[in-house]
Design a protein around this motif. Structure first.
Motif, short mmCIF file in Angstrom:
data_model
loop_
_atom_site.label_atom_id
_atom_site.label_comp_id
_atom_site.label_asym_id
_atom_site.label_seq_id
_atom_site.Cartn_x
_atom_site.Cartn_y
_atom_site.Cartn_z
N UNK A 1 -3.68 -4.05 28.87
CA UNK A 1 -2.26 -4.17 28.93
C UNK A 1 -1.65 -3.81 27.77
N UNK A 2 -0.27 -3.92 27.92
CA UNK A 2 0.28 -3.22 26.67
C UNK A 2 1.31 -4.48 26.21
N UNK A 3 1.10 -4.95 24.89
CA UNK A 3 -0.12 -4.73 24.40
C UNK A 3 -1.29 -5.37 25.17
N UNK A 4 -2.72 -5.40 24.26
CA UNK A 4 -3.60 -6.17 24.83
C UNK A 4 -3.53 -7.30 24.28
N UNK A 5 -4.51 -8.38 24.91
CA UNK A 5 -4.73 -9.82 24.48
C UNK A 5 -5.02 -9.76 23.14
N UNK A 6 -5.97 -8.94 22.66
CA UNK A 6 -6.42 -8.82 21.30
C UNK A 6 -5.38 -8.57 20.21
N UNK A 7 -4.70 -7.67 20.75
CA UNK A 7 -3.43 -7.38 19.78
C UNK A 7 -2.59 -8.28 19.88
N UNK A 8 -2.15 -9.00 20.90
CA UNK A 8 -1.13 -10.16 20.87
C UNK A 8 -1.57 -11.17 20.11
N UNK A 9 -2.92 -11.41 20.13
CA UNK A 9 -3.44 -12.61 19.01
C UNK A 9 -3.42 -12.38 17.78
N UNK B 1 4.83 -12.28 36.02
CA UNK B 1 3.95 -13.44 36.18
C UNK B 1 2.48 -12.97 35.16
N UNK B 2 1.99 -11.78 35.32
CA UNK B 2 0.87 -11.31 34.41
C UNK B 2 1.27 -11.49 33.08
N UNK B 3 2.68 -11.05 32.77
CA UNK B 3 2.80 -10.99 31.50
C UNK B 3 2.97 -12.45 30.88
N UNK B 4 3.66 -13.40 31.57
CA UNK B 4 3.47 -14.87 31.27
C UNK B 4 2.01 -15.42 30.98
N UNK B 5 1.07 -15.06 31.77
CA UNK B 5 -0.23 -15.40 31.73
C UNK B 5 -0.83 -14.72 30.48
N UNK B 6 -0.56 -13.48 30.03
CA UNK B 6 -1.26 -12.78 29.19
C UNK B 6 -0.67 -13.43 27.78
N UNK B 7 0.71 -13.70 27.71
CA UNK B 7 1.32 -14.36 26.52
C UNK B 7 0.87 -15.80 26.18
N UNK B 8 0.64 -16.49 27.15
CA UNK B 8 0.10 -18.00 27.10
C UNK B 8 -1.39 -17.75 26.71
N UNK B 9 -2.22 -16.81 27.12
CA UNK B 9 -3.52 -16.77 26.75
C UNK B 9 -3.58 -16.45 25.17
#
Length: 268
Positions: free
Chosen positions: A206-214, A241-249
């Motif tokens: 994803x853009x960015x990836x989960x790892x990058x956001x964390x 919706x997927x962006x919200x899931x990614x950010x919460x994760x």
């Protein structure tokens, strides 16, 4: 999960790679139940591919945004933005001038090319290994944002993943990414979650990836914006919706919408 109601990255016929009138894009946003959108058409004054090189945004662009905002008043908030193709050297004063030439709400900094080559062209040529291409790209981003600070959020930070063919970004590139995060945070800027990765079929990249956001959050990052990067009406508001899931994760509790170059936070 709460559906995100603002799409902060929308293109129209004022971008060389879109044919959609602003009215059509705004109508699509209303049909999808959005509360607001930000038009962020391209400004690429020194893009190596002359087909997509664009001059300073004109009064016609600004008038179209204002006209669309009036037309949809009470149904949709229409915000004024720009996606700037940032480069060092003589491009910097051009970007500074464009940023100050109008009362924008939101400015995205984008990095599609160096002065002499596009990153998608480098990916197609395959003259660099994925690790080399990623390091080249992120080093370029870091150099640009150290020199230019008149932006609000970094657009599609791992854009290079579209072109590297093989997931990369470890080792030296990870060290450069940390410097990008630290620079963005110190400047009081944000990172964009760009949902176009879904239509590019990038899967977990994803853009960015989960790892990058964390990692960005771990270093103190708080400002994240969200945009579909829609160039046609069918993509307006897509995958929010997927962006919200990614950010919460990644541990975020809110996302930002910029008005008058200042972030306002909305719960996820």
């Amino acid at each position: 999960m709460m559906y995100l109601k603002y799409d902060s990255h929308i293109h129209s016929e004022f971008s060389t790679d879109s044919a959609a009138p602003m009215e059509v894009m705004a109508r699509a946003a209303v049909e999808r139940g959005l509360l607001g959108i930000t038009f962020t058409d391209h400004y690429h004054p020194d893009y190596p591919d002359f087909l997509h090189r664009t001059g300073q945004p004109t009064s016609a662009y600004h008038s179209a945004i204002e006209r669309t905002a009036r037309q949809f008043s009470g149904r949709l908030e229409v915000l004024r933005g720009l996606e700037m193709g940032v480069l060092t050297g003589p491009t910097l004063p051009a970007c500074e001038a464009a940023a100050e030439a109008y009362s924008y709400d939101f400015l995205l900094a984008a990095f599609h090319s160096t002065r002499s080559e596009t990153f998608d062209g480098l990916g197609r040529a395959r003259t660099m290994a994925p690790e080399q291409l990623c390091l080249h790209y992120y080093s370029h981003v870091l150099m640009c944002i150290r020199a230019f600070q008149n932006y609000d959020s970094l657009a599609h930070l791992n854009l290079v993943d579209r072109y590297a063919k093989t997931p990369a970004g470890g080792g030296a590139a990870r060290e450069v990414l940390d410097e990008i995060y630290r620079t963005v945070i110190a400047q009081g800027k944000g990172l964009e979650v760009n949902t176009s990765s879904h239509r590019y079929g990038m899967g977990t990249r994803t853009t960015p990836t989960l790892e990058m956001l964390r990692r960005y959050r771990e270093l103190g990052g708080e400002i994240v914006t969200v945009g579909s990067d829609a160039h046609a009406p069918e993509w307006v508001g897509s995958h929010l919706d997927e962006a919200g899931v990614l950010l919460r994760a990644a541990g975020f509790k809110h996302y930002a919408v910029f008005r008058k170059r200042s972030p306002e936070f909305f719960p996820l």
